[in-house]
Design a protein around this motif. Structure first.
Motif, PDB file in Angstrom:
ATOM      1  N   ARG A   1     -28.249  -1.683 -17.038  1.00 33.66           N
ATOM      2  CA  ARG A   1     -28.075  -1.906 -18.477  1.00 33.66           C
ATOM      3  C   ARG A   1     -28.637  -0.749 -19.288  1.00 33.66           C
ATOM      4  N   PRO A   2     -28.070   0.434 -19.120  1.00 33.09           N
ATOM      5  CA  PRO A   2     -28.588   1.548 -19.919  1.00 33.09           C
ATOM      6  C   PRO A   2     -28.335   1.296 -21.401  1.00 33.09           C
ATOM      7  N   THR A   3     -29.156   1.884 -22.239  1.00 29.97           N
ATOM      8  CA  THR A   3     -28.958   1.738 -23.689  1.00 29.97           C
ATOM      9  C   THR A   3     -28.684   3.076 -24.357  1.00 29.97           C
ATOM     10  N   GLU A   4     -28.890   4.158 -23.607  1.00 33.86           N
ATOM     11  CA  GLU A   4     -28.610   5.473 -24.189  1.00 33.86           C
ATOM     12  C   GLU A   4     -28.305   6.466 -23.080  1.00 33.86           C
ATOM     13  N   GLY A   5     -27.751   7.621 -23.482  1.00 33.04           N
ATOM     14  CA  GLY A   5     -27.430   8.660 -22.510  1.00 33.04           C
ATOM     15  C   GLY A   5     -26.156   9.364 -22.933  1.00 33.04           C
ATOM     16  N   ASP A   6     -25.826  10.407 -22.186  1.00 33.69           N
ATOM     17  CA  ASP A   6     -24.573  11.132 -22.407  1.00 33.69           C
ATOM     18  C   ASP A   6     -23.421  10.213 -21.978  1.00 33.69           C
ATOM     19  N   VAL A   7     -22.457  10.002 -22.844  1.00 32.83           N
ATOM     20  CA  VAL A   7     -21.389   9.045 -22.546  1.00 32.83           C
ATOM     21  C   VAL A   7     -20.652   9.386 -21.246  1.00 32.83           C
ATOM     22  N   VAL A   8     -20.503  10.668 -20.953  1.00 33.25           N
ATOM     23  CA  VAL A   8     -19.800  11.065 -19.722  1.00 33.25           C
ATOM     24  C   VAL A   8     -20.595  10.599 -18.499  1.00 33.25           C
ATOM     25  N   GLU A   9     -21.910  10.817 -18.529  1.00 36.79           N
ATOM     26  CA  GLU A   9     -22.743  10.414 -17.393  1.00 36.79           C
ATOM     27  C   GLU A   9     -22.798   8.897 -17.254  1.00 36.79           C
ATOM     28  N   LEU A  10     -22.862   8.208 -18.372  1.00 29.11           N
ATOM     29  CA  LEU A  10     -22.934   6.738 -18.335  1.00 29.11           C
ATOM     30  C   LEU A  10     -21.650   6.158 -17.745  1.00 29.11           C
ATOM     31  N   ILE A  11     -20.514   6.702 -18.156  1.00 33.84           N
ATOM     32  CA  ILE A  11     -19.235   6.216 -17.625  1.00 33.84           C
ATOM     33  C   ILE A  11     -19.136   6.514 -16.122  1.00 33.84           C
ATOM     34  N   LEU A  12     -19.538   7.705 -15.718  1.00 34.96           N
ATOM     35  CA  LEU A  12     -19.503   8.052 -14.288  1.00 34.96           C
ATOM     36  C   LEU A  12     -20.412   7.133 -13.466  1.00 34.96           C
ATOM     37  N   ASP A  13     -21.567   6.778 -14.021  1.00 35.43           N
ATOM     38  CA  ASP A  13     -22.477   5.867 -13.304  1.00 35.43           C
ATOM     39  C   ASP A  13     -21.782   4.534 -13.026  1.00 35.43           C
ATOM     40  N   ASP A  14     -21.070   4.011 -14.025  1.00 30.31           N
ATOM     41  CA  ASP A  14     -20.345   2.751 -13.807  1.00 30.31           C
ATOM     42  C   ASP A  14     -19.225   2.924 -12.785  1.00 30.31           C
ATOM     43  N   HIS A  15     -18.540   4.056 -12.823  1.00 31.08           N
ATOM     44  CA  HIS A  15     -17.463   4.272 -11.852  1.00 31.08           C
ATOM     45  C   HIS A  15     -18.021   4.204 -10.430  1.00 31.08           C
ATOM     46  N   ARG A  16     -19.230   4.730 -10.249  1.00 25.74           N
ATOM     47  CA  ARG A  16     -19.860   4.637  -8.917  1.00 25.74           C
ATOM     48  C   ARG A  16     -20.156   3.189  -8.564  1.00 25.74           C
ATOM     49  N   VAL A  17     -20.597   2.408  -9.547  1.00 23.79           N
ATOM     50  CA  VAL A  17     -20.888   0.989  -9.291  1.00 23.79           C
ATOM     51  C   VAL A  17     -19.599   0.240  -8.913  1.00 23.79           C
ATOM     52  N   PHE A  18     -18.493   0.567  -9.580  1.00 23.80           N
ATOM     53  CA  PHE A  18     -17.209  -0.076  -9.208  1.00 23.80           C
ATOM     54  C   PHE A  18     -16.910   0.181  -7.738  1.00 23.80           C
ATOM     55  N   GLU A  19     -17.094   1.415  -7.322  1.00 25.33           N
ATOM     56  CA  GLU A  19     -16.801   1.760  -5.926  1.00 25.33           C
ATOM     57  C   GLU A  19     -17.725   1.001  -4.971  1.00 25.33           C
ATOM     58  N   GLU A  20     -18.989   0.881  -5.350  1.00 28.84           N
ATOM     59  CA  GLU A  20     -19.941   0.143  -4.498  1.00 28.84           C
ATOM     60  C   GLU A  20     -19.570  -1.338  -4.403  1.00 28.84           C
ATOM     61  N   LEU A  21     -19.195  -1.917  -5.540  1.00 30.41           N
ATOM     62  CA  LEU A  21     -18.830  -3.342  -5.537  1.00 30.41           C
ATOM     63  C   LEU A  21     -17.582  -3.574  -4.680  1.00 30.41           C
ATOM     64  N   LEU A  22     -16.607  -2.684  -4.807  1.00 29.09           N
ATOM     65  CA  LEU A  22     -15.383  -2.841  -4.015  1.00 29.09           C
ATOM     66  C   LEU A  22     -15.682  -2.691  -2.526  1.00 29.09           C
ATOM     67  N   ARG A  23     -16.517  -1.736  -2.187  1.00 28.35           N
ATOM     68  CA  ARG A  23     -16.881  -1.535  -0.774  1.00 28.35           C
ATOM     69  C   ARG A  23     -17.579  -2.781  -0.248  1.00 28.35           C
ATOM     70  N   ALA A  24     -18.509  -3.309  -1.035  1.00 25.88           N
ATOM     71  CA  ALA A  24     -19.244  -4.507  -0.611  1.00 25.88           C
ATOM     72  C   ALA A  24     -18.299  -5.702  -0.473  1.00 25.88           C
ATOM     73  N   MET A  25     -17.274  -5.754  -1.315  1.00 27.77           N
ATOM     74  CA  MET A  25     -16.337  -6.880  -1.271  1.00 27.77           C
ATOM     75  C   MET A  25     -15.407  -6.827  -0.069  1.00 27.77           C
ATOM     76  N   ARG A  26     -15.217  -5.645   0.489  1.00 29.85           N
ATOM     77  CA  ARG A  26     -14.366  -5.536   1.686  1.00 29.85           C
ATOM     78  C   ARG A  26     -15.054  -6.166   2.901  1.00 29.85           C
ATOM     79  N   ASP A  27     -16.379  -6.245   2.851  1.00 28.31           N
ATOM     80  CA  ASP A  27     -17.179  -6.770   3.956  1.00 28.31           C
ATOM     81  C   ASP A  27     -17.197  -8.298   3.892  1.00 28.31           C
ATOM     82  N   GLU A  28     -16.607  -8.927   4.911  1.00 28.59           N
ATOM     83  CA  GLU A  28     -16.474 -10.390   4.890  1.00 28.59           C
ATOM     84  C   GLU A  28     -17.804 -11.125   5.013  1.00 28.59           C
ATOM     85  N   THR A  29     -18.851 -10.431   5.445  1.00 31.39           N
ATOM     86  CA  THR A  29     -20.144 -11.111   5.603  1.00 31.39           C
ATOM     87  C   THR A  29     -20.923 -11.170   4.283  1.00 31.39           C
TER      88      THR A  29
END
Ligand SMILES: [Fe+2]
Ligand SMILES: [Fe+2]
Length: 174
Positions: free
Chosen positions: A7-35
């Motif tokens: 839950r960042p509240t400040e930062g460079d918008v480009v870096e903040l958006i990229l941070d979320d893009h990484r989280v999307f990838e992590e969530l999708l990877r975790a969701m592929r795992d049936e366990t």
């Protein structure tokens, strides 16, 4: 992972958006795992995807357009890609058995839509934001985007009826 939506509240918008893009990838990877707890993971993805995208549309795209960093076509194209992502997300949220092949297919479809959009956004929106907008403006946009994103997260924006509303908004004839 699911409690860990940052839950960042400040930062460079480009870096903040990229941070979320990484989280999307992590969530999708975790969701592929049936366990894993796939239901909790898809809820987290829904919250973050809607909050991230809606805050981009209301607090970033139009502002970059006004600064002539991106054109109207880019705004419309990116918004359409968000809508395609919400549609794939809705299908995933509607799957009843998280251990099914249908769930896996749903994850695949969301992955395809999201990776396509992140690639285009990082190349065609974030690059001009890096070069055509001042550091100060990127910081201002970052704070404004983060505030709206956090408000949407508090508002439980990823609940299924809200995702359905977004999909219907996109498909309604003008
Ligand atoms: Fe994004
Ligand atoms: Fe986006």
């Amino acid at each position: 992972m699911t409690d860990a939506i940052p839950r960042p509240t400040e930062g460079d918008v480009v870096e903040l958006i990229l941070d979320d893009h990484r989280v999307f990838e992590e969530l999708l990877r975790a969701m592929r795992d049936e366990t894993n707890d796939r239901d909790a993971l898809r809820q987290a993805l829904a919250q973050l995807l809607v909050a991230h995208g809606e805050a981009e549309e209301s607090k970033v795209y139009g502002q970059l357009r006004r600064k002539d960093a991106i054109d109207e076509e880019e705004v419309e194209h990116s918004t359409e890609e968000h809508d395609e992502g919400y549609e794939a997300l809705l299908t995933l949220l509607q799957v009843t058995d998280v251990g099914s092949g249908e769930f896996g297919d749903g994850v695949h479809e969301v992955s395809e839509k999201l990776s396509h959009h992140m690639d285009e956004e990082e190349r065609d929106v974030l690059n001009p934001a890096r070069t055509d907008v001042t550091d100060k403006e990127r910081a201002r946009l970052g704070a404004s985007w983060a505030k709206e994103r956090n408000r949407l997260l508090d508002d439980d924006c990823g609940r299924i009826d809200n995702v359905r509303r977004l999909v219907e908004r996109a498909t309604r004839p003008e």
